[in-house]
Scaffold this active site. Structure first.
Site, mmCIF file in Angstrom:
data_model
loop_
_atom_site.group_PDB
_atom_site.id
_atom_site.type_symbol
_atom_site.label_atom_id
_atom_site.label_comp_id
_atom_site.label_asym_id
_atom_site.label_seq_id
_atom_site.Cartn_x
_atom_site.Cartn_y
_atom_site.Cartn_z
ATOM 1 N N SER A 414 -33.926 -13.650 5.125
ATOM 2 C CA SER A 414 -35.257 -14.345 5.037
ATOM 3 C C SER A 414 -36.219 -13.705 4.147
ATOM 4 O O SER A 414 -37.346 -14.433 3.828
ATOM 5 C CB SER A 414 -35.646 -14.674 6.345
ATOM 6 O OG SER A 414 -36.139 -13.592 7.005
ATOM 7 N N LYS A 457 -43.055 -17.456 12.182
ATOM 8 C CA LYS A 457 -43.700 -16.640 11.194
ATOM 9 C C LYS A 457 -44.894 -16.914 10.521
ATOM 10 O O LYS A 457 -45.723 -15.869 10.224
ATOM 11 C CB LYS A 457 -42.440 -16.831 10.179
ATOM 12 C CG LYS A 457 -41.198 -16.057 10.633
ATOM 13 C CD LYS A 457 -40.113 -16.161 9.360
ATOM 14 C CE LYS A 457 -38.907 -15.585 9.788
ATOM 15 N NZ LYS A 457 -37.689 -15.731 8.684
#
Length: 567
Positions: A414, A457
């Site tokens: 990611s 996140k």
């Protein structure tokens, strides 16, 4: 490139208003209503008179799931045999030592002439079903092989209970038992590795589904399921449409998808029980559910606050304003051993470029702090850049990429979009906006791919920006394919609504670079190629390096020639 409106940051429940209003009129869901695949597997397993007599069920190994399975077994068995006056035995094998499981034979004592037989769990389940935990079974694998043989052959040979006291053994006992093996995928895989036969035709497969896609047809079933859980656990009902909307919002966040909700009875029991505690009334309101969520977060927030303090006090360097060359804010999810909650935390990713042979070094990998998936993301990133540069010789620069102030293992792909942006910034000497954080994976064509933990996140970076003060320019870049996973907390939604924080979705690295640097990586073929782009800046820098590189080679040849002359 697209800036996400605030309405897209949470599930849109407007389509379901009329269905939610009908909650009070809905019946309580039947057992197995939302577990169609598992119900079908058990129905067929119960109905079969021949093999297979083993059913593998993927489900958590705990009492709630076990009780659900027992009730479903009893229901299906009764449906198949409606005229039976008694229920088939359903035995749970908690104790898996061999004597308790299979029984044994003891020698005759002074009061009896014949050997004494002690029946085991398998005899108690004769004519019915035996539910066995796979994790417990893996601890005593020899039990499994004897059990499998008995089930497949329909016979179980007696053994002495004490090998030191031999005695005459009765004739083989006939056994008609169906076995249900219950465990998670990892335990099931381990059992299959030890005995590949279990994955073949000797067994059937069933699975407890952990989430549900919400549609106009499935929502009434889910609401009926909620009614069943409230009735089963003796909890107050949900008061109104607003409480149901809040439950759906919380469920979507847990499932990490706007149109899905969890089906786990443990999750629902925990949430609804704490909401009932907050309510102290005859029904659960929307604010009770939200208070329950907030209370859980408060109990589990110590490490999150400590992490935020480390950044705020400057012990962990994270910039949220200004511009930097070769530095970018990536987004990570931190999972601490023994801690019940993962949390988001920005990570400063840096890249430095110097004269070299074209090697791009992944520092995390070199020091064995980078996992295999992270290494794969780095290689894909390098492949994309090499293709776009299209050089007929090696890159005259070397680069090093690192997660700064990271002391644990980094894995996952990611961060590959952020790493690529940092590398391009360092090669082109074009600074990156530090008020924007980036997450996303990429493929070899530069397309941005979805990642997990998106809400956590975003909220991790938002909390850092909030503590320092929102400027209206801060935000997060994420893959466009993740937009259906967004279910952010109310504070962020309000900040986006007021223009104090931004969420951008991108499909290609080019779109992210425009936001971060103000320049595209390349222009389309039909646009003016004379304009500055990051790729043109990199190529110009490479061209400037070649005379230096050629001069370096010539000087090295002269030095080597002089050395041979002198010696």
């Amino acid at each position: 490139m697209h800036e996400a409106p605030w309405r897209s940051l949470i599930p849109d429940l407007a389509l379901y208003q009329s269905l939610l209003e009908q909650y009070d009129c809905l019946p309580v869901a039947e057992l197995g209503a939302l577990q169609g695949r598992l119900t079908d597997a058990i129905h067929r397993f119960v109905s079969l008179t021949q093999q297979p007599h083993i059913l593998r069920v993927i489900a958590p190994e705990n009492a709630l799931y076990r009780d659900y399975l027992i009730a479903l077994l009893a229901q299906q068995h009764q449906a198949k045999n409606p005229t039976e006056n008694h229920n088939a035995p359903i035995i749970v094998a908690d104790n898996l030592n061999e004597l308790a499981f299979f029984g044994g034979v003891y020698p005759a004592d002074n009061t009896t002439k014949d050997p004494q037989i002690q029946q085991g769990l398998i005899h108690q389940a004769n004519g019915g079903y035996l539910i066995v935990s796979i994790s417990a079974l893996l601890a005593v694998p020899h039990v499994w092989f004897r059990l499998k043989e008995a089930v497949l052959s329909g016979q179980l040979a007696w053994q002495t209970a004490n090998t030191k006291l031999p005695c005459a053994l009765p004739s083989t006992a006939p056994i008609n038992v169906k076995i249900i093996l219950v465990g998670d995928r990892f335990a099931m895989n381990e059992l299959g590795t030890g005995d590949p036969d279990i994955l073949s035709g000797i067994s059937m497969y069933g699975e407890f589904e952990q989430d549900l896609l919400i549609t106009e047809s499935s929502l009434p079933l889910y609401l009926s399921y909620i009614k069943r859980l409230c009735q089963q656990y003796q909890l107050p009902p949900l008061q109104d449409r607003h409480a149901l909307e809040t439950l759906l919002m919380i469920g979507a966040r847990h499932a990490e998808e706007q149109h899905r909700v969890p089906l786990c009875p443990i999750w629902h029991q925990s949430l609804l029980s704490e909401a009932a505690l907050e309510s102290q009334q005859d029904s659960i309101k929307a604010q009770d559910l939200q208070k329950a969520v907030n209370a859980s977060l408060f109990r589990e927030s110590y490490l999150i606050e400590r992490s935020l303090d480390e950044i705020h006090q400057g012990h962990v360097l994270i910039d949220t304003d200004g511009e930097k060359i070769g530095q970018i804010n990536g987004l990570t999810v931190v999972e601490m051993p023994g801690h019940p909650r993962s949390y988001g935390e920005p990570a400063r990713i840096s890249c430095v470029v110097h004269f070299g042979d074209g090697e791009i070094s992944d520092i995390e990998r070199k020091v064995e702090l980078g996992g295999n998936i992270h290494a794969k993301g780095m290689m894909i990133m390098q492949a994309f850049l090499a293709t776009e540069l299209g050089l007929d010789h090696h890159l005259p620069y070397s680069a090093s990429i690192a997660f700064e102030q990271s002391y644990g293992e980094i894995d996952g792909d990611s961060a590959s979009l952020a790493e690529l942006c940092a590398l391009i910034s360092s090669l082109s000497q074009q600074p990156i906006q530090q008020n924007i954080a980036v997450t996303g994976a990429i493929d070899q064509f530069g397309r941005v791919l979805s990642i997990g933990g998106i809400n956590t996140k975003i909220e991790g970076f938002y909390d850092v920006c909030l503590k320092r003060g929102l400027t209206g320019k801060q935000g997060v870049i994420l893959p466009a394919s993740n937009k259906d996973n967004l279910c952010l907390n109310a504070d962020i939604v309000e900040a986006v609504k007021e223009g104090q924080f931004h969420i951008w979705t991108v499909n290609h690295v080019n779109e992210a670079l425009v936001l971060l640097t103000g320049l595209p990586f390349t222009y389309p073929d039909n646009e003016d190629t004379e304009k500055d782009s990051l790729l043109s800046k990199i190529n110009d820098r490479i061209d400037d390096m070649h005379p230096l590189e050629d001069s370096f080679i010539v000087n090295m040849i002269i030095k080597i020639k002089n050395w041979f002359v002198q010696h």
